[in-house]
Design an enzyme around this catalytic site. Structure first.
Site, short mmCIF file in Angstrom:
data_model
loop_
_atom_site.label_atom_id
_atom_site.label_comp_id
_atom_site.label_asym_id
_atom_site.label_seq_id
_atom_site.Cartn_x
_atom_site.Cartn_y
_atom_site.Cartn_z
N LYS A 14 1.93 -3.57 6.75
CA LYS A 14 2.44 -3.58 5.36
C LYS A 14 3.95 -3.30 5.36
O LYS A 14 4.71 -3.95 4.62
CB LYS A 14 1.70 -2.55 4.50
CG LYS A 14 0.21 -2.82 4.35
CD LYS A 14 -0.09 -4.13 3.64
CE LYS A 14 -1.58 -4.39 3.47
NZ LYS A 14 -1.91 -5.71 2.96
N SER A 21 0.84 -1.20 0.00
CA SER A 21 0.00 0.00 0.00
C SER A 21 0.87 1.24 0.00
O SER A 21 1.98 1.24 0.56
CB SER A 21 -0.86 -0.03 1.26
OG SER A 21 -1.44 1.22 1.50
N TYR A 75 -2.44 -0.92 10.94
CA TYR A 75 -2.65 -1.52 9.61
C TYR A 75 -1.45 -1.22 8.70
O TYR A 75 -0.88 -2.11 8.08
CB TYR A 75 -3.94 -0.98 8.96
CG TYR A 75 -3.98 -1.24 7.48
CD1 TYR A 75 -4.23 -2.50 6.98
CD2 TYR A 75 -3.69 -0.21 6.56
CE1 TYR A 75 -4.21 -2.75 5.61
CE2 TYR A 75 -3.67 -0.45 5.20
CZ TYR A 75 -3.92 -1.72 4.73
OH TYR A 75 -3.88 -1.98 3.38
P1 NAD Z 1 -11.11 -6.91 1.26
O1 NAD Z 1 -11.32 -6.88 2.72
O2 NAD Z 1 -12.28 -6.68 0.37
O3 NAD Z 1 -10.40 -8.30 0.83
C1 NAD Z 1 -9.57 -9.02 1.69
C2 NAD Z 1 -10.11 -10.44 1.73
O4 NAD Z 1 -9.27 -11.24 2.55
C3 NAD Z 1 -11.51 -10.52 2.30
O5 NAD Z 1 -12.33 -11.23 1.39
C4 NAD Z 1 -11.35 -11.29 3.61
O6 NAD Z 1 -12.48 -12.11 3.89
C5 NAD Z 1 -10.09 -12.09 3.35
N1 NAD Z 1 -9.27 -12.42 4.53
C6 NAD Z 1 -8.83 -11.60 5.51
N2 NAD Z 1 -8.06 -12.29 6.38
C7 NAD Z 1 -8.01 -13.57 5.93
C8 NAD Z 1 -7.36 -14.75 6.37
N3 NAD Z 1 -6.61 -14.76 7.47
N4 NAD Z 1 -7.53 -15.88 5.65
C9 NAD Z 1 -8.29 -15.90 4.53
N5 NAD Z 1 -8.92 -14.82 4.06
C10 NAD Z 1 -8.78 -13.66 4.75
O7 NAD Z 1 -9.94 -5.86 0.93
P2 NAD Z 1 -9.42 -5.31 -0.46
O8 NAD Z 1 -9.77 -3.87 -0.53
O9 NAD Z 1 -9.82 -6.21 -1.56
O10 NAD Z 1 -7.86 -5.40 -0.20
C11 NAD Z 1 -7.09 -6.50 -0.62
C12 NAD Z 1 -5.65 -6.28 -0.19
O11 NAD Z 1 -5.18 -5.04 -0.72
C13 NAD Z 1 -5.46 -6.17 1.33
O12 NAD Z 1 -4.23 -6.79 1.66
C14 NAD Z 1 -5.37 -4.68 1.57
O13 NAD Z 1 -4.63 -4.38 2.72
C15 NAD Z 1 -4.66 -4.23 0.32
N6 NAD Z 1 -4.89 -2.81 -0.03
C16 NAD Z 1 -6.17 -2.38 -0.19
C17 NAD Z 1 -6.38 -1.03 -0.52
C18 NAD Z 1 -7.78 -0.48 -0.68
O14 NAD Z 1 -7.92 0.75 -0.66
N7 NAD Z 1 -8.81 -1.31 -0.84
C19 NAD Z 1 -5.28 -0.17 -0.72
C20 NAD Z 1 -4.00 -0.68 -0.54
C21 NAD Z 1 -3.81 -2.01 -0.21
C1 WQD Z 2 -9.78 9.52 0.71
C2 WQD Z 2 -10.01 10.99 0.91
C3 WQD Z 2 -10.41 11.63 3.19
C4 WQD Z 2 -14.28 9.64 3.64
C5 WQD Z 2 -6.99 4.71 2.94
C6 WQD Z 2 -5.87 4.05 3.70
C7 WQD Z 2 -4.77 3.64 2.77
C8 WQD Z 2 -5.32 2.77 1.64
C9 WQD Z 2 -6.50 3.39 0.97
C10 WQD Z 2 -5.09 0.45 2.26
C11 WQD Z 2 -9.30 11.53 2.16
C12 WQD Z 2 -11.62 11.91 2.33
C13 WQD Z 2 -13.09 10.11 3.13
C14 WQD Z 2 -15.32 10.57 3.94
C15 WQD Z 2 -13.89 12.36 3.16
N1 WQD Z 2 -5.78 1.50 2.11
N2 WQD Z 2 -12.90 11.44 2.90
N3 WQD Z 2 -15.06 11.89 3.67
O1 WQD Z 2 -7.42 7.70 3.69
O2 WQD Z 2 -6.55 8.14 1.34
O3 WQD Z 2 -6.48 5.86 2.26
O4 WQD Z 2 -7.48 3.77 1.95
O5 WQD Z 2 -3.91 0.29 2.20
O6 WQD Z 2 -3.83 2.97 3.54
O7 WQD Z 2 -5.37 5.00 4.64
O8 WQD Z 2 -8.66 6.79 1.65
O9 WQD Z 2 -11.00 6.68 0.92
O10 WQD Z 2 -10.49 6.87 3.39
O11 WQD Z 2 -10.08 8.84 1.92
O12 WQD Z 2 -13.72 13.56 2.96
O13 WQD Z 2 -16.39 10.24 4.42
O14 WQD Z 2 -11.41 11.20 1.13
O15 WQD Z 2 -10.20 12.69 4.10
O16 WQD Z 2 -8.84 12.80 1.82
P1 WQD Z 2 -7.25 7.24 2.30
P2 WQD Z 2 -10.14 7.21 2.00
#
Ligand code: NAD
Ligand code: WQD
Length: 334
Positions: free
Chosen positions: A153, A124, A149
Site C-alpha cells: 500500500k 489502508s 501487505y
Molecule cells: P477482498 O479479498 O474481499 O476483496 C478483494 C477482491 O479482489 C477479491 O474478490 C479477490 O478475488 C480480488 N482480487 C485479488 N487479486 C486480484 C487480481 N489480481 N485480479 C482480479 N481480482 C483480484 O478484500 P476487501 O476486504 O474487500 O478489500 C478490498 C481492498 O481494500 C483491498 O485492496 C484491501 O487491501 C483494502 N483494504 C481492506 C481492509 C479491510 O480491513 N478489509 C482495510 C484496508 C484496506
Molecule cells: C483488530 C483487533 C487484534 C482477532 C488489520 C490490518 C490492517 C487493515 C485491517 C487492511 C486487534 C484483535 C483480532 C482475534 C483479537 N487491513 N483481535 N482476536 O490488525 O487492526 O488491522 O485489518 O489494510 O492493515 O492489519 O485488524 O481485525 O485483525 O484486529 O483480539 O482473534 O482485534 O489484536 O487489536 P487490525 P484485526
C-alpha cells in the site's frame, strides 16, 4: 457513468457495487475470484434487482483488462483488487508484491491507453506505520508499514503520486480505510473469509455461530483504558458510500489526494465484544491471551479531511455494525 470496479466481488467491493447501482452508476466488476465467490455477484443482483456486468479476469493480465476496456467506455476506476491478509503476506511476500503492485501497474497502463484519468484506490491505515501518534492525519508521514501487505500500500501510494506528477490531468484518490466491519442489511453480503479468520469481527461471527469454540483476545495488558487494543471500526456500508463521494471528488479534481475513511473514534476489543453481545443477545465465550506480534496498542482516524473534501462522515453506530455482522454470519456458508 461506467465505473470499473476491480475486486468488486470481494467484501468491500460488493457493498460498493450495490451503492453504485442504487445511485444510478453502471459498475463493471473485474474479479478473478481468488478471494471471493460468484454468489456475491448473484446476490448484488438480488439486492438491486439488476445483474451487474461481471468479468472473471485478473488485473495483472493486460490482455484481459484491455478486453474489458474495449467493451465499455470506462469513465473511472475503483481499484479494490489485492491480496489483503497481513500474516499470509509475511509468509508469501513475493505473491503479495507481484499481485498488488502488478495489478496496479497493469491497470494504470491500460487506463492510460484508453484515456481514463480517474482512479479511486483502496489504501489502508497501515501506511501510517508504527511511529505516528494517533489520531492519524493525512499529512503525517505515510512511508512505512509493518508487513509486506502494508508495504504494497505504501509503494502503490508512491507510484500513484509519481504518476500524477507525470500526468497532471490524472486524479488519484487514495482512500485510507481504518477497520471496516459489518455487513449489508439484507444479510446477503458480508465478510466471509476462507479458513480461520484473522480479523476480529469475522472471528466473532464464527464463535457466535458455534463454528469456533471461543475468541482469544490478543493481549489484556496494553496501556489503554481496559488493557485491550483500540481501533477505529467503521460500517462497510459507510465505507462504500465514501467511494461514491470520492468518485464525485475525482470527477472535479486533478492530482493525488490521500483521505482517511474512519469514524474518528477508538473502540477496544472488549468494548466491541460487549457491544456484539448486547446488540444480538448472545454470550460470546472469550479468553484473554498473549499479545499478537505486530499489533499496535491503539489508533484511529482524524476524519476531518473526509468531511471537508468529500462531505462524508460515518453514520452507522457500533450496534448497527454488530447487528448486521451477525445477521450475515449466522447464514454464512463456512
Ligand atoms: P477482498 O479479498 O474481499 O476483496 C478483494 C477482491 O479482489 C477479491 O474478490 C479477490 O478475488 C480480488 N482480487 C485479488 N487479486 C486480484 C487480481 N489480481 N485480479 C482480479 N481480482 C483480484 O478484500 P476487501 O476486504 O474487500 O478489500 C478490498 C481492498 O481494500 C483491498 O485492496 C484491501 O487491501 C483494502 N483494504 C481492506 C481492509 C479491510 O480491513 N478489509 C482495510 C484496508 C484496506
Ligand atoms: C483488530 C483487533 C487484534 C482477532 C488489520 C490490518 C490492517 C487493515 C485491517 C487492511 C486487534 C484483535 C483480532 C482475534 C483479537 N487491513 N483481535 N482476536 O490488525 O487492526 O488491522 O485489518 O489494510 O492493515 O492489519 O485488524 O481485525 O485483525 O484486529 O483480539 O482473534 O482485534 O489484536 O487489536 P487490525 P484485526
Amino acid at each position: 457513468m461506467n465505473i470499473l470496479v476491480t475486486g468488486g466481488a470481494g467484501y468491500i467491493g460488493s457493498h460498493t457495487v450495490v451503492e453504485l447501482m442504487n445511485a444510478g452508476y453502471h459498475p463493471i466488476i473485474v474479479d478473478d475470484l481468488s478471494n471471493a465467490h460468484y454468489r456475491a455477484v448473484d446476490r448484488i443482483g438480488k439486492i438491486t434487482g439488476k445483474a451487474p456486468a461481471f468479468y472473471m479476469a485478473n488485473c495483472t493480465c493486460k490482455e484481459q483488462l484491455r478486453h474489458v476496456f474495449s467493451q465499455h467506455k470506462i469513465d473511472a476506476v475503483i481499484h479494490f483488487a489485492a491480496f489483503k491478509a497481513v500474516g499470509e503476506s509475511v509468509k508469501k511476500p513475493l505473491e503479495y508484491y507481484r499481485n498488488n503492485l502488478d495489478s496496479t501497474l497493469t491497470l494504470l497502463e491500460v487506463m492510460e491507453k484508453f484515456g481514463c484519468k480517474k482512479l479511486v484506490f483502496s489504501s489502508s491505515a497501515t501506511v501510517y506505520g508504527p511511529n505516528n501518534p494517533y489520531p492519524y492525519k493525512e499529512e503525517m508521514p505515510a512511508i512505512q508499514s509493518t508487513s509486506p501487505y502494508g508495504w504494497t500500500k505504501v509503494m502503490i501510494e508512491r507510484i500513484l503520486t509519481d504518476y500524477c506528477t507525470a500526468h497532471p490531468d490524472f486524479c488519484a484518490v487514495l482512500l485510507r480505510y481504518f477497520n471496516p466491519i459489518g455487513a449489508h442489511e439484507s444479510g446477503l453480503l458480508g465478510d466471509d473469509p476462507n479458513g480461520i479468520p484473522n480479523n476480529l469481527m469475522p472471528y466473532i461471527g464464527r464463535v457466535a455461530a458455534g463454528k469456533l469454540e471461543k475468541l482469544t483476545i490478543f493481549g489484556g495488558d496494553y496501556d489503554t483504558p481496559d488493557g485491550t487494543c483500540q481501533r477505529d471500526y467503521l460500517h462497510v456500508v459507510d465505507l462504500a458510500v465514501g467511494h461514491l463521494k470520492a468518485l464525485e471528488y475525482a470527477q472535479a479534481h486533478e492530482g493525488v489526494e490521500a483521505i482517511n475513511l474512519g469514524t474518528g473514534n477508538g473502540i477496544s476489543v472488549l468494548e466491541l465484544v460487549t457491544a456484539f453481545e448486547k446488540a444480538n443477545g448472545i454470550k460470546l465465550p472469550y479468553v484473554i491471551g498473549p499479545r499478537r506480534d505486530g499489533d499496535l496498542p491503539a489508533f484511529w482516524a482524524d476524519a476531518a479531511k473526509a468531511k471537508e473534501l468529500l462531505d462524508w462522515e460515518a453514520v452507522y453506530s457500533v450496534e448497527d455494525m454488530c447487528r448486521s455482522a451477525w445477521k450475515f454470519a449466522k447464514n454464512a456458508s463456512v
